[in-house]
Design an enzyme around this catalytic site. Structure first.
Site, PDB file in Angstrom:
ATOM      1  N   HIS A 199      54.883  40.430  71.099  1.00 16.72           N
ATOM      2  CA  HIS A 199      53.877  39.828  70.175  1.00 16.72           C
ATOM      3  C   HIS A 199      53.686  38.700  69.818  1.00 16.72           C
ATOM      4  O   HIS A 199      52.969  38.214  69.178  1.00 16.72           O
ATOM      5  CB  HIS A 199      54.104  40.875  68.724  1.00 16.72           C
ATOM      6  N   LYS A 253      44.198  36.166  56.290  1.00 15.84           N
ATOM      7  CA  LYS A 253      45.312  36.574  57.210  1.00 15.84           C
ATOM      8  C   LYS A 253      46.351  35.973  56.449  1.00 15.84           C
ATOM      9  O   LYS A 253      46.406  35.132  55.633  1.00 15.84           O
ATOM     10  CB  LYS A 253      44.920  36.049  58.364  1.00 15.84           C
ATOM     11  N   ARG A 254      47.846  36.266  57.048  1.00 16.47           N
ATOM     12  CA  ARG A 254      48.720  35.400  56.691  1.00 16.47           C
ATOM     13  C   ARG A 254      48.460  34.060  56.927  1.00 16.47           C
ATOM     14  O   ARG A 254      47.819  33.275  57.571  1.00 16.47           O
ATOM     15  CB  ARG A 254      49.962  35.799  57.409  1.00 16.47           C
ATOM     16  N   LYS A 261      47.713  29.160  62.176  1.00 19.07           N
ATOM     17  CA  LYS A 261      46.394  29.707  62.102  1.00 19.07           C
ATOM     18  C   LYS A 261      45.408  28.701  61.269  1.00 19.07           C
ATOM     19  O   LYS A 261      44.155  28.929  61.554  1.00 19.07           O
ATOM     20  CB  LYS A 261      46.464  31.020  61.271  1.00 19.07           C
ATOM     21  N   THR A 304      43.911  41.011  65.019  1.00 24.57           N
ATOM     22  CA  THR A 304      42.988  42.124  64.867  1.00 24.57           C
ATOM     23  C   THR A 304      41.919  41.974  63.615  1.00 24.57           C
ATOM     24  O   THR A 304      40.926  42.428  63.676  1.00 24.57           O
ATOM     25  CB  THR A 304      43.812  43.311  64.583  1.00 24.57           C
ATOM     26  N   LYS A 314      38.286  43.281  63.175  1.00 25.09           N
ATOM     27  CA  LYS A 314      37.368  44.116  61.905  1.00 25.09           C
ATOM     28  C   LYS A 314      36.180  43.447  61.405  1.00 25.09           C
ATOM     29  O   LYS A 314      35.514  43.836  61.018  1.00 25.09           O
ATOM     30  CB  LYS A 314      38.711  44.259  60.894  1.00 25.09           C
TER      31      LYS A 314
END
Ligand SMILES: *Cc1c(COP(=O)(O)O)cnc(C)c1O
Length: 831
Positions: free
Chosen positions: A375, A565-566, A571, A673, A677
């Site tokens: 992952h 998101k985290r 990110k 993901t 969504k």
């Protein structure tokens, strides 16, 4: 009790189950609900609490789920089907009730049954909390897979850990993240069934004894210094109009509650203390979305759930008289990341030490059983355990790992590998303190290894596991992630779901590709208007929620630009903030042309020990305060940080987004993901060529995706050439102005020092190359504003995005796992 061979159906008939006992009509549901309220909870209507109502409804639905589940088990057993065990240290199931109502197709019946009792289904749904047994994407993926495994009718079971405290609850105090414990079990958990009789002993510590027995067989005894019992807690997971499977989570307990050999009062308390210590193992989830090396309890958690699960599978396998040597014919075990990878050594131990199978044969069985999903490419996130810690907690496993390694390295030597290559591939990292590379153990011990998007799988083969991919090219494959579209569209966005079904029927619920039938309506003005109406309704609902949670009033007519998101540097939430600061400065300069009125929405948790991530949250809240309180600015832009992002909140946010921010540095996000969504709910994406963004863009079309930033190759090239972020600061007026603003004191009530760590991080290292990608990001935002101002164009793109997202259902991912990895076929129950 004697064994029964009657079919379950004949029992059902005898108790009326199906007709009325667990019937699905409005009357049946109403009756069953009252039954639960009176006879299970002992409540009278006048004194019920909202939690009683929710619990009674959950129990009503659980009975109906179990009816499917027992039929599935019967069918799997009768057909002696090959099955899958999914091993995951994390799950994020989200609320169960709404999803189960959809799967049983009884949303309307339930609503009406409750209305006749003057009760409101939405209020009852809102009462449900969620099991936060995961950190983010990885845990949510595991739960999406449970949903699809059940829907496709794959004989399967999901194993994990029943953490008493899940991921912490996030609150915002004076702009900072504060963590409090998540007491998800405090009002009870009506979905789970405890199985006191399904329990196993797990050993820890101590030493081993080696000897040769009378028949000249080499044997090893493990003499542990403690033992802990794991008990199964089962949660039925329903598929859509289909089978049920279980998620089996293990809870740790003392082997004996009381040590009866002790009479002395002082020792009595010591015995109780020992019990408490044992229970610590499953007390709390580590709130880190990356790996934590050196945390002894974390290693114990991993081994604990792996050992219980393997013992359970061996019991299930041999129970019906099957030979253990055929274990791999019955089960494929999927390792969700390296967290359960100690299973490779544990299965060897069980086969060789406890079931007396010879090493070579045991190794063949093991290597034909496991498959490993990687992952992450972040080198710092690849799991390692020091030899000294692993040897202290699991002395026998360390010996087994050394044995596997010495045979593996011998094989490499025979093939003529160089010393350097052998050191790189060894299961033991000898640089610095010797440690076990869990990804290597998982790779060597598995028959397949997969990444989670095309790009990620390619990078896995060319970088992180390059040597292994050269050695075993056939072992590597890709399975692009997907999401449970029933939960994330049908349940959480009923407005859109109804509009879609009205146009193309219900086929998309089980075959997401049929969304392509929407393409022909993309330019239909009436349809576009209804599409916008649905989005506006969802935004209005989110607007209410935002005000409730944060006190900030936002306008649903604005563009909702969302990153949830985290919180992590890679990110790049701070890239989005830098752009907001740029807009703020432009507005203050009176240069407001071309800015589309926007609300910027953030949510996400930071690991409690991750200083920069927490500072990024503080930056978001500081910018929010500045912008929202400024009359000149807040007509054009607003900023919101929603506290405590979780699945339940996610289900409110994705349906209300216009723009989805997927702006990680290329090469860092394995798949993502959230990106799927959002797009499935009609948001357009601004994103880099990272993870599954690449495939989403391929599907929806370049012209319907706002692409910016460097590619993975360009990022690496920039780094090779010696990236100097300071140069961008010096040469780019806009960047200089925005960065200087961080330390100007205009944020956070004049505190000039607060954001210095971020400022310096960006100027000195900028490890995620924000400054290099900044101009390209801002330019793309201008294009976003331009398209937004043409609502017909925007709506067309939105419809096309949804119509072309058929690939990204987790049903498709699970089908890929079945075909490419597990070689398992569905067994559907006939109703
Ligand atoms: C989907 C989801 C994630 C993963 O989001 P990414 O954008 O892929 O990082 C994390 N948390 C929750 C609650 C989710 O539903």
């Amino acid at each position: 009790m004697k064994k029964h061979n009657r079919s379950i159906e004949s029992y059902f008939e005898s108790i009326g189950a199906g007709a009325s006992d667990v019937g699905l009509s409005k009357e049946d549901i109403k009756k069953a609900f009252l039954h639960k309220l009176f006879y299970h909870l002992g409540r009278v209507p006048a004194l019920t609490t909202p939690n009683d109502l929710y619990t009674a409804m959950a129990l009503t639905i659980r009975d109906r789920a179990l009816r499917k589940f027992v039929r599935s088990i019967e069918e799997f057993t009768q057909q002696d089907a090959r099955g899958v065990a999914y091993l995951s240290a994390e799950y994020l199931p989200g609320p169960h009730l709404g999803n189960n109502l959809l799967n049983l197709h009884i949303v309307e019946e339930t609503k009406e049954a409750l209305a006749e009792l003057d009760l409101d289904l939405d209020e009852i749904l809102d009462q449900e909390g969620e099991p936060g047994l995961g950190n983010g994407g990885l845990g949510r993926l595991a739960s999406c897979f449970m949903d699809s495994l059940a829907t496709l009718g794959i004989p399967s079971i999901g194993y994990g850990i029943r953490y008493e405290f899940g991921i912490f609850k996030q609150e915002i105090k004076e702009g900072w993240q504060m963590e409090t414990t998540d007491k998800w079990l405090h009002s009870g958990n009506p979905w789970e069934i405890v199985r006191p009789e399904i329990s196993y002993v797990v050993k820890f510590g101590g030493r081993t004894e080696h000897r040769t027995n009378g028949q000249n067989r080499y044997e090893v005894d493990w003499l542990p210094d403690s033992e802990i019992k794991g008990t199964a807690y089962d949660t039925p997971i329903l598929g859509y109009q289909s089978n049920g499977i279980i998620m089996r989570l293990w809870k740790a307990e003392a082997v004996e509650s009381f040590d009866f050999s002790v009479y002395n009062i002082g020792d009595y308390y010591r015995a109780v203390e020992k019990k408490l210590r044992s229970e610590n193992i499953t007390k709390v989830l580590y709130p880190n979305d990356e790996n934590l090396s050196g945390k002894e309890l974390r290693l114990k958690q991993q081994y604990f759930f792996v050992s219980c699960s393997l013992q359970d599978m061996i019991r299930l396998h041999t129970m019906q008289g099957r030979k253990l040597k055929k274990f791999h014919e019955k089960f494929a075990i999927q390792l969700n990341d390296t967290h359960p990878s100690i299973a490779v050594a544990e299965l060897m131990r069980l086969l060789v030490d406890e079931h007396e199978i010879e090493w070579d044969e045991a190794w063949d069985i093991t290597r034909q059983t496991f498959a490993y999903t990687n992952h992450t490419l972040l080198p710092e996130a690849l799991e390692k355990w020091t030899v000294s810690l692993l040897g202290r907690i699991l002395p026998r496993h360390l010996e087994i790992i050394y044995e596997i390694n010495s045979r593996f390295l011998e094989e490499l030597r025979d093939k003529g590998y160089s010393g350097d290559q052998i050191a790189r591939m060894s299961l033991i990292d000898e640089q610095g303190e010797p440690s076990v590379r869990m990804a290597h153990l998982a790779t060597v011990g598995s028959f397949k290894v997969n990444g989670v998007s095309e790009l990620h799988s390619r990078l896995l083969k060319s970088q992180v596991l390059n040597d292994f991919a050269d050695l075993w090219p056939g072992k590597f494959t890709n399975v692009t992630n997907g999401v449970a579209h029933r939960r994330f569209v049908a349940v959480s966005n009923p407005g859109l779901a109804n509009l879609i079904s009205e146009k193309i029927g219900f086929g998309w619920l089980t075959n997401l590709s049929s969304l392509s039938e929407l393409e022909k309506f993309a330019k239909d003005e009436k349809f576009q208007q209804r599409w916008r109406d649905v989005k506006l309704q969802n935004k209005t609902a989110l607007t209410r929620f935002i005000e409730e949670q944060t006190g900030v009033k936002v306008d649903p007519d604005m563009l909702f630009d969302v990153q949830v998101k985290r919180i992590h540097e890679y990110k790049r939430q701070h890239l989005m903030v830098l752009h907001i600061i740029d807009l703020y400065l432009r507005i203050k300069d009176g240069k407001t042309e071309n800015i589309a009125p926007s609300t910027f929405i953030f949510a996400g948790k930071a690991a409690p020990g991750y200083f920069l991530a927490k500072l990024i949250i503080r930056l978001i809240t500081a910018v929010a305060d500045l912008v929202n309180d400024d009359e000149e600015v807040n007509k054009l832009i607003k900023v919101v940080f929603l506290p405590n992002f979780n699945v339940k909140q996610a289900q409110r946010v994705y349906p209300a987004a216009d723009l989805s921010e997927q702006i990680s540095m290329a090469g860092k996000e394995a798949s993502g993901t959230g990106n799927m969504k959002f797009a499935l709910n009609g948001a357009l994406t601004i994103g880099t060529l990272d993870g599954a963004n690449v495939e989403i863009r391929e599907e929806v079309g370049d012209e319907n995706f706002f692409l910016f930033g460097q590619t993975t190759e360009e990022i690496q090239q920039t780094r090779r050439e010696g990236y100097r972020p300071y140069q961008y600061y010096e040469e780019n007026e806009k960047i200089k102005r925005v960065l200087d603003f961080l330390v100007s004191g205009e944020l956070a009530n004049g505190d000039k020092d607060l954001f210095k760590p971020l400022y310096h991080n960006l100027l000195q290292q900028d490890p995620y190359q924000l400054l290099k990608d900044f101009d390209s990001y801002c330019a793309k935002k201008e294009e976003v504003f331009k398209v937004w101002n043409d609502q017909e164009e925007w709506t067309k793109k939105s419809i096309l995005n949804v119509a072309r997202m058929g690939k990204f259902s987790s049903d498709r991912s699970i089908q890929d796992y079945c075909d490419r990895i597990w070689q398992v076929k569905p067994v559907k129950i006939q109703e």
